[in-house]
Enzyme design. Structure first.
Site, short mmCIF file in Angstrom:
data_model
loop_
_atom_site.label_atom_id
_atom_site.label_comp_id
_atom_site.label_asym_id
_atom_site.label_seq_id
_atom_site.Cartn_x
_atom_site.Cartn_y
_atom_site.Cartn_z
N LEU A 207 0.83 -1.20 0.00
CA LEU A 207 0.00 0.00 0.00
C LEU A 207 0.87 1.25 0.00
CD1 LEU A 207 -2.82 1.35 0.24
CD2 LEU A 207 -2.52 1.26 2.74
N GLY B 266 0.56 7.84 -7.34
CA GLY B 266 0.76 8.46 -8.64
C GLY B 266 2.10 9.15 -8.81
N HIS C 107 6.14 5.76 -6.36
CA HIS C 107 6.70 5.11 -5.16
C HIS C 107 6.48 3.59 -5.18
CE1 HIS C 107 7.50 9.02 -3.50
NE2 HIS C 107 6.22 9.36 -3.64
N GLU D 177 0.62 -12.89 -3.55
CA GLU D 177 -0.60 -13.57 -3.12
C GLU D 177 -1.82 -12.83 -3.66
OE1 GLU D 177 -2.99 -14.30 1.09
OE2 GLU D 177 -0.85 -13.89 1.12
#
Length: 408
Positions: free
Chosen positions: A230, A237, A240, A264
């Site tokens: 995450l 955008g 990263h 996964e």
């Protein structure tokens, strides 16, 4: 009946969309607390508030979950303009506070002044673990911004509590998220931080993270599998995700015992990101040279991708298709047809499997059951689906090629 409908309409006024009601914030400066431009909202809230993503019993509901940008100290407040129990005795409001308390760890504050005083401790916060990679991103507002990627262990002092706060974001931004058992020492944690200045001091803000589980592969290898990834919304955008995935991939490539690297239940966005990173890594390998691509997907490609970059055959095949598309003049009908057939040959695999299953069914199903299955495997439909799959794949590949060109 009219009275019932009237009552339903009045009670409907006490329903709130929880994706809108929840306000999230990463706070660096005290003034950020009241600055609406720094607020962001969940993409999902069904795991906390049910499939409808609605909280009942309030008007003007606001659920504030504000985090100190670095160590993620948390401010949690629930506000509303009115509650259903103030007007109707026989109706209960949802326990919004209780639902949130189930997912956020203890140690949060409900007092804004206390939260602002916690910001002063941010200067003491330093990234956990070992520095793997540093990179910069140009911002029109702030100029060159510096970012760091660290590998952390659950044994790092303070990391367990920090991770418990960090993983709460999963509930709002990953549709099927679940918390992990951080006590299992087969987990690896990779964190992204931004370095920034505040009153002449260097501070660190949390940008995103990834968790990887190390599976055993007989007889003496491991297979790292990406579980969660995450990048927090204020940083999305900006590239990263690609930086993090590439740094993690390079880290595992340096370990002799790693067999290959997988994921996964990867989302479509993750697959696209992985394709981009793996193409970037493979494009310099001799077996993927331009003059080799038109000869087809080769054993040399499989071996070199596996040996040098821990990339399995399935992922190496996608890399080959992307690089071959980049090297193919699609305005040349013969070359375009050759490429199309090469990709469709791979895509046809599941349909071939269906045909084999159909042959088995002929032997054991009653006629009416067979007709039902045959209708699902209609040849014309298969050709149409295959063509659509091909067009979708090529569209995704073109985007990756464009991104590579823009980074060159």
């Amino acid at each position: 009946m009219a009275d019932v409908n009237t009552m339903e309409k009045k009670l409907a006024e006490y329903k709130c969309d929880t994706n809108e009601a929840i306000s999230l914030k990463l706070v660096r400066f005290p003034e950020d607390v009241d600055d609406d431009s720094t607020t962001f909202h969940p993409e999902y809230s069904h795991q906390v508030f049910g499939d409808d993503e609605v909280a009942f019993g309030y008007k003007g509901l606001q659920i504030q979950l504000f985090y100190a940008a670095g160590n993620l100290s948390t401010l949690f407040k629930v506000k509303y303009t009115s509650k259903v129990t103030e007007t109707y005795d026989c109706v209960e409001a949802d326990d919004v506070e209780g639902k949130i308390r189930e997912i956020i760890p203890a140690g949060f504050t409900c007092n804004t002044d206390d939260f602002i005083s916690l910001l002063e401790k941010e200067a003491n916060f330093k990234p956990f673990g070992t520095l793997l990679h540093t990179y910069t991103v140009h911002s029109e507002e702030a100029g060159e911004l510096t970012y760091q990627i660290h590998k952390a262990e659950v044994t790092c002092p303070g990391f367990r509590e920090y991770h418990e706060r960090l993983q709460t974001f999963l509930m709002w931004f990953i549709e099927t998220a679940s918390f992990i058992d951080a006590d299992d020492d087969r987990w690896d944690f990779f964190l992204v931080f931004e370095k920034y200045n505040k009153d002449g001091e260097t501070l660190y803000a949390t940008v995103g993270y990834m968790t990887v589980y190390n599976y055993y592969v007989y007889p003496d290898k491991t297979r790292p599998r990406v579980s969660q990834m995450l990048i927090l919304p204020p940083f999305q955008g900006e590239g990263h995700g690609a930086q993090l995935l590439e740094a993690v991939h390079r880290f595992y490539c340096s370990l002799p015992k790693v067999q290959d690297i997988t994921a996964e239940d990867p989302s479509e966005n993750y697959v696209k990101l992985r394709d981009y990173v793996l193409v970037k890594l493979c494009q310099g390998l001799p077996s993927f040279a331009v003059d080799k691509l038109h000869l087809g997907f080769s054993a040399d490609m499989i071996k070199e991708a596996q040996d040098k970059l821990k990339i399995n055959k399935k992922h190496a095949r996608r890399v080959y298709e992307i690089l071959r598309l980049r090297a193919t003049d699609m305005s040349d009908e013969d070359k375009a047809r050759e490429y199309r057939l090469e990709v469709k040959k791979r895509l046809f695999g599941p349909y071939r499997k269906n045909q084999r299953e159909l042959a088995k069914m002929r032997k054991c199903l009653r006629p009416e059951e067979l007709v039902s299955h045959m209708s699902q495997m209609d040849t014309q439909t298969q050709h149409e689906e295959l063509e659509k799959s091909y067009q979708d794949v090529v569209e995704d590949y073109r985007r990756i090629i464009e991104r590579l060109a823009s980074q060159a």
